[in-house]
Design a protein around this motif. Structure first.
Motif, PDB file in Angstrom:
ATOM      1  N   MET A   1       1.387   0.360   0.206  1.00 30.67           N
ATOM      2  CA  MET A   1       2.523   1.254   0.196  1.00 30.67           C
ATOM      3  C   MET A   1       3.813   0.434   0.331  1.00 30.67           C
ATOM      4  O   MET A   1       3.898  -0.467   1.153  1.00 30.67           O
ATOM      5  CB  MET A   1       2.409   2.236   1.347  1.00 30.67           C
ATOM      6  N   THR A   2       4.775   0.767  -0.477  1.00 30.81           N
ATOM      7  CA  THR A   2       6.052   0.068  -0.398  1.00 30.81           C
ATOM      8  C   THR A   2       6.866   0.582   0.788  1.00 30.81           C
ATOM      9  O   THR A   2       6.732   1.731   1.204  1.00 30.81           O
ATOM     10  CB  THR A   2       6.864   0.225  -1.693  1.00 30.81           C
ATOM     11  N   ARG A   3       7.730  -0.275   1.310  1.00 31.69           N
ATOM     12  CA  ARG A   3       8.556   0.069   2.462  1.00 31.69           C
ATOM     13  C   ARG A   3       9.971   0.485   2.068  1.00 31.69           C
ATOM     14  O   ARG A   3      10.665   1.122   2.848  1.00 31.69           O
ATOM     15  CB  ARG A   3       8.629  -1.126   3.408  1.00 31.69           C
ATOM     16  N   LEU A   4      10.396   0.049   0.895  1.00 28.58           N
ATOM     17  CA  LEU A   4      11.729   0.394   0.396  1.00 28.58           C
ATOM     18  C   LEU A   4      11.573   1.092  -0.950  1.00 28.58           C
ATOM     19  O   LEU A   4      10.732   0.700  -1.760  1.00 28.58           O
ATOM     20  CB  LEU A   4      12.592  -0.865   0.225  1.00 28.58           C
ATOM     21  N   CYS A  77       3.005 -14.375  -0.718  1.00 29.41           N
ATOM     22  CA  CYS A  77       3.406 -13.278  -1.599  1.00 29.41           C
ATOM     23  C   CYS A  77       2.489 -13.249  -2.816  1.00 29.41           C
ATOM     24  O   CYS A  77       2.641 -14.034  -3.757  1.00 29.41           O
ATOM     25  CB  CYS A  77       4.869 -13.419  -2.039  1.00 29.41           C
ATOM     26  N   ALA A  78       1.532 -12.333  -2.798  1.00 29.57           N
ATOM     27  CA  ALA A  78       0.568 -12.225  -3.898  1.00 29.57           C
ATOM     28  C   ALA A  78       1.245 -11.843  -5.210  1.00 29.57           C
ATOM     29  O   ALA A  78       0.840 -12.304  -6.282  1.00 29.57           O
ATOM     30  CB  ALA A  78      -0.519 -11.209  -3.546  1.00 29.57           C
ATOM     31  N   LEU A 165       8.780  -8.196   2.686  1.00 28.16           N
ATOM     32  CA  LEU A 165       9.532  -7.243   3.491  1.00 28.16           C
ATOM     33  C   LEU A 165       9.466  -5.839   2.887  1.00 28.16           C
ATOM     34  O   LEU A 165       9.259  -4.852   3.593  1.00 28.16           O
ATOM     35  CB  LEU A 165      10.993  -7.680   3.603  1.00 28.16           C
ATOM     36  N   ALA A 166       9.622  -5.759   1.568  1.00 21.13           N
ATOM     37  CA  ALA A 166       9.660  -4.459   0.887  1.00 21.13           C
ATOM     38  C   ALA A 166       8.276  -3.841   0.696  1.00 21.13           C
ATOM     39  O   ALA A 166       8.161  -2.678   0.326  1.00 21.13           O
ATOM     40  CB  ALA A 166      10.357  -4.602  -0.460  1.00 21.13           C
ATOM     41  N   GLY A 167       7.234  -4.615   0.957  1.00 17.53           N
ATOM     42  CA  GLY A 167       5.874  -4.107   0.771  1.00 17.53           C
ATOM     43  C   GLY A 167       5.448  -4.077  -0.681  1.00 17.53           C
ATOM     44  O   GLY A 167       4.557  -3.312  -1.052  1.00 17.53           O
ATOM     45  N   LEU A 168       6.065  -4.918  -1.507  1.00 16.32           N
ATOM     46  CA  LEU A 168       5.687  -4.977  -2.920  1.00 16.32           C
ATOM     47  C   LEU A 168       4.519  -5.925  -3.086  1.00 16.32           C
ATOM     48  O   LEU A 168       4.515  -7.028  -2.564  1.00 16.32           O
ATOM     49  CB  LEU A 168       6.873  -5.447  -3.768  1.00 16.32           C
ATOM     50  N   SER A 169       3.511  -5.481  -3.805  1.00 18.07           N
ATOM     51  CA  SER A 169       2.312  -6.284  -4.042  1.00 18.07           C
ATOM     52  C   SER A 169       1.776  -5.927  -5.413  1.00 18.07           C
ATOM     53  O   SER A 169       2.218  -4.929  -6.018  1.00 18.07           O
ATOM     54  CB  SER A 169       1.269  -6.001  -2.968  1.00 18.07           C
ATOM     55  N   PRO A 170       0.815  -6.688  -5.916  1.00 18.40           N
ATOM     56  CA  PRO A 170       0.256  -6.330  -7.231  1.00 18.40           C
ATOM     57  C   PRO A 170      -0.290  -4.898  -7.262  1.00 18.40           C
ATOM     58  O   PRO A 170      -0.235  -4.246  -8.290  1.00 18.40           O
ATOM     59  CB  PRO A 170      -0.867  -7.355  -7.425  1.00 18.40           C
TER      60      PRO A 170
END
Length: 176
Positions: A1-4, A77-78, A165-170
């Motif tokens: 889940m993204t944070r931003l 950072c994947a 920080l933003a929760g961005l992942s593949p």
């Protein structure tokens, strides 16, 4: 889940709206990282400017991608790691050399030396000594290429840290 949340030219405000609108008009769309960075026009603008500046780097792109792979493996950072591995493959790097980059080295001693310097810049720049700079020079790297290492590492720290920080992942994005 993204944070931003991701922003669009319609949902962003001020300078971020202008930056996103310009990017979308030139490229058709922007990736999740860029649309999320738009929460901070300073971060987005800095990323765009540093990215443009690093396209003028003297350091060979196949070496820069290896450095990026090593830094992102360490940073965790994947999303960035996947992007840099894809870029390395598109430049013709084989899987063994990609794995070496993930381990912070290369089969080529000159490239191994510059990756080692980059990882030291990333992990503990205060420990860099005159002797650490001698090795890349002995392998033929210019002062400009050695200085470019800091730019490559900095760009990776910025993008990787932001994505984490933003929760961005593949799993949460459609690419950087």
């Amino acid at each position: 889940m993204t944070r931003l949340n991701r922003l669009t030219p319609e949902t962003a405000v001020g300078a971020s709206r202008d930056l996103l609108a310009d990017l979308v008009s030139r490229h058709g769309r922007v990736g999740d990282m860029v649309s999320t960075m738009a929460h901070s026009p300073a971060v987005l603008g800095g990323y765009l400017q540093l990215g443009r500046a690093m396209r003028r780097a003297r350091l060979d792109r196949r070496i820069s991608e290896r450095i990026s792979i090593a830094v992102q493996t360490h940073q965790g950072c994947a999303l960035c790691l996947d992007a840099h591995i894809d870029a390395a493959r598109s430049l013709g790097l084989d899987e063994e050399e990609i794995e070496r980059a993930r381990a912070g080295t290369s089969a080529d001693p000159a490239i191994a030396a510059i990756i080692a310097l980059a990882l030291q810049v990333h992990r503990e720049p205060s420990s860099i000594t005159d002797e650490r700079i001698v090795e890349p020079r002995e392998h033929g790297y210019s002062d400009r290429e050695i200085a470019d290492v800091v730019g490559v590492v900095s760009l990776n720290v910025l993008t990787g840290a932001f994505n984490l920080l933003a929760g961005l992942s593949p799993a949460t994005t459609d690419g950087v």
